[in-house]
Design a protein around this motif. Sequence first.
Motif, PDB file in Angstrom:
ATOM      1  N   ALA A 119       0.812  -1.138   0.066  1.00 50.44           N
ATOM      2  CA  ALA A 119      -0.197  -0.117   0.098  1.00 50.44           C
ATOM      3  C   ALA A 119       0.830   1.316   0.099  1.00 50.44           C
ATOM      4  N   ASN A 172      -4.277   1.617  -6.568  1.00 55.95           N
ATOM      5  CA  ASN A 172      -3.922   1.667  -5.172  1.00 55.95           C
ATOM      6  C   ASN A 172      -5.149   1.704  -4.107  1.00 55.95           C
ATOM      7  N   THR A 225      -5.818   0.275   0.142  1.00 54.47           N
ATOM      8  CA  THR A 225      -5.797   1.403   1.119  1.00 54.47           C
ATOM      9  C   THR A 225      -7.034   1.979   1.567  1.00 54.47           C
ATOM     10  N   GLY A 245      -3.461  -6.214  -3.181  1.00 52.60           N
ATOM     11  CA  GLY A 245      -2.312  -5.612  -3.146  1.00 52.60           C
ATOM     12  C   GLY A 245      -1.487  -5.734  -4.314  1.00 52.60           C
ATOM     13  N   ALA A 273      -2.159  -2.676  -6.556  1.00 56.54           N
ATOM     14  CA  ALA A 273      -1.712  -1.528  -6.269  1.00 56.54           C
ATOM     15  C   ALA A 273      -0.182  -1.088  -7.034  1.00 56.54           C
TER      16      ALA A 273
END
Length: 592
Positions: free
Chosen positions: A127, A464, A468, A511, A514
Motif C-alpha cells: 500500500a 492503490n 488502502t 495488493g 496497487a
Amino acid sequence: MKPVHLLAASIATVAAVPIQPLDKRLVFYTVSNPLLQVVRSVDIAAKCLLFSYGPGTGGGPPSPAGVQGLAHVEIDKAITNAEIAAQAVIDFSDRTVANADTAKLNGLQTLDDYTKLYEGNWGSTSAPTGVSPGLLTNYTQDLSFSMQRLSTNPYAVRRLAPGEILPFIVDDLIVESLAGKDLATLLSEGRLFYADHSGLKDFETEESANYAGGCDAYFYISPANGQFLPLAIRTNYQSNLIYTPADTSDDWMLAKIMFNADDLFMAQFYHFSGSHFVSEAIFQAAVRTLSEEHPVLAILRRLMYGAFGIRPLAANVLFPVGGIIDRHFGYSGRAAEAYSTYLYESGISGAVQNNYFKTNLKRRGLIDFVGGPALTHFPFYEDALPLWNATHTFMTALVNTYYANDAAIVADNEILAWMNEANGPAEAVDFPTKATMNSRAMLIDLLTHVAHLVSTAHHVVNTNALITAGAVLPLNPGALFKPIPTAKGATTIADYLPPVDKCIAYIFNTGLFARPLIAGTDRTIVHMFDDPVMLVRMKPAISTANNVFKVTMEARSAVVKNRGFDSNGLSQGMPFVWKTLDPDVAPWSLTV
C-alpha cells in the motif's frame, strides 16, 4: 525473479518509451487538410487492413485484431505483466510476513481482530500510503460507511428527485426518530439519496461458500447537522429484511457489511466497463481513422499506454471458474463478465457524453442540484475537480493550437471519420456524431473525458484504492461467508466474514492491483502529458501547456499529502483521511 529495484527500473525504462506504430516518421504533427489528405488516406487505409476488430475480450465492445492490432495487444501485455511482476515481489513478501504473524489475529473472532490484519503487514509496502488513517479505528461509525459513497465508490449513489416514487418504504416512526422527518418529507426536500444493487441478484452467484444478495439503501442529508448519513438497507433476499440504525448494533453492522460487499463488486465492474471498455472503443476507432501524424492520435496513444494488456489478464485470471472473482466475491466470474457487458451496453457505465465528469454528477443530483441542499462534503468531487480542470486546460491549449476556429474542426475529415467509426464498428455508446462534432469545445470535452477515464475515474476505485480504502476489512469484504440472514438477531458478525487464510489471500490480491513503485515517478498523473518524444513533434505551445499542468499537479499533490484530521476528528467531512487521488501517487494511465 529480478530484485524489486531492477524491476522498477525496467518498468520506468519501458514507460519512458512511447509505443510507436511501425511506420512512424520523425515529422511534426499536423491536422488533416485537403492538401495532405490523399497521402494520409492511403496510410490510414493500409493501417485499417492491419488493425481490425475482434471479439471483446472479457465481454464488452470489440478488442483489437489483425496483425498490427494483435501486435499492440502483445506489447501492452508485456507492460502489464512487468508492472504486476514488480508488484508481486512486494506483495509475496508481505504475504509471507502475514502468514507468519497470524497468532495476533486471535482467530478473527471479533470485527476488531480483522483490523490487526493490517498491523505491520502491507501498510507501508504494497500500500503506497498505508491504509487510510481512521478507516480501521472508525469503521463502526455510520459516517464512515455513508461517506464511502462519496469517496471510495462515488458511482453508485444518486439523489432521489422530489416526487419520485420511493423504491421501498421504511416505517415513518423509525425514520423520524433517526432523521427528524419522515421519508416523504426527506424526499420532498431533496434530502434523500439511493444506491441500488438489487439488480445484482439476477446475475450468477458463486456456488461455494460465498454469499451475496443484492442490497439497496437510502442515505440522507441530515436536517440537524448537514452530514450525509445512512438511513436504511434492504437485503432483497427471501424475507427481504430492512435494516436501519435503530436496529441492534450487530444487525446494523451486518447490514452495512452486506451492502458494501455488493458495492465493491459494482465498483470494480463499473470501472472495468466504464474505463477499460469505453476508452478502448474510442482509441481503436481513432487508430483506424486518424493519421499517425495527427496530434489527437498522439495524445490518445500517450493516454492509452499499456491499455490493451489488461482485458486479456482479466479474462485469464479474474473471470474463469476458480479465478479471483469466484474465490473472493459473492458473484461468479461469469457474472462479473456479464455484468460488465450489461453496464457498458446499457450506457450506465458505457455512455460517453452522458458520463462526462460533471454531466454524470449533475445527472445523479450530486452537484448543482436546485431541489435540495448541497452536499456539505463531496470528497471525490473535491479531489477530482482540480485534476479535471487542469486536464481540460491542457486539452484546450492542444485543440486551440491546432484548430484556429470551430470551422477547422468540421473541415478535418479524419476527426469526422473517427466519429463515424466510433459510432459504427467500434461500438462506442453515446459518442459524439459527425453532425455534433462541430466545435473546438466538443473536441476539448471529449479528449478531457478520455484522460479522465484512464486516470482519475479508474484509480478512484481501483489500483492503490483497493488496499488502502475500498476493499479494507472488516467493512469491505467481497462476499459474506455465511448465508444471508432471513431474520434479524445476529450476534457474532465475524462469522459472516472470511477466515484467516481467505483474508490473507484477499488482501494479497488487492495488493497486486496497487502500484507503489509508480508513486513519485514519471508514471504518475503529474506527468500525464510529459512525453518528450511526443512533445518535440508538437507545436511549442503544447510543451508550455504541459509545464503548466505539471506545476498545477505538483501543487495539488502537496495539498493531498498534507491532509489530516481537523479539530472534530474529520477530514473532508469523513472520519478517515482519504488520499487516493494524489496526482503524484496515482498513475496517469490505465493499469489493472
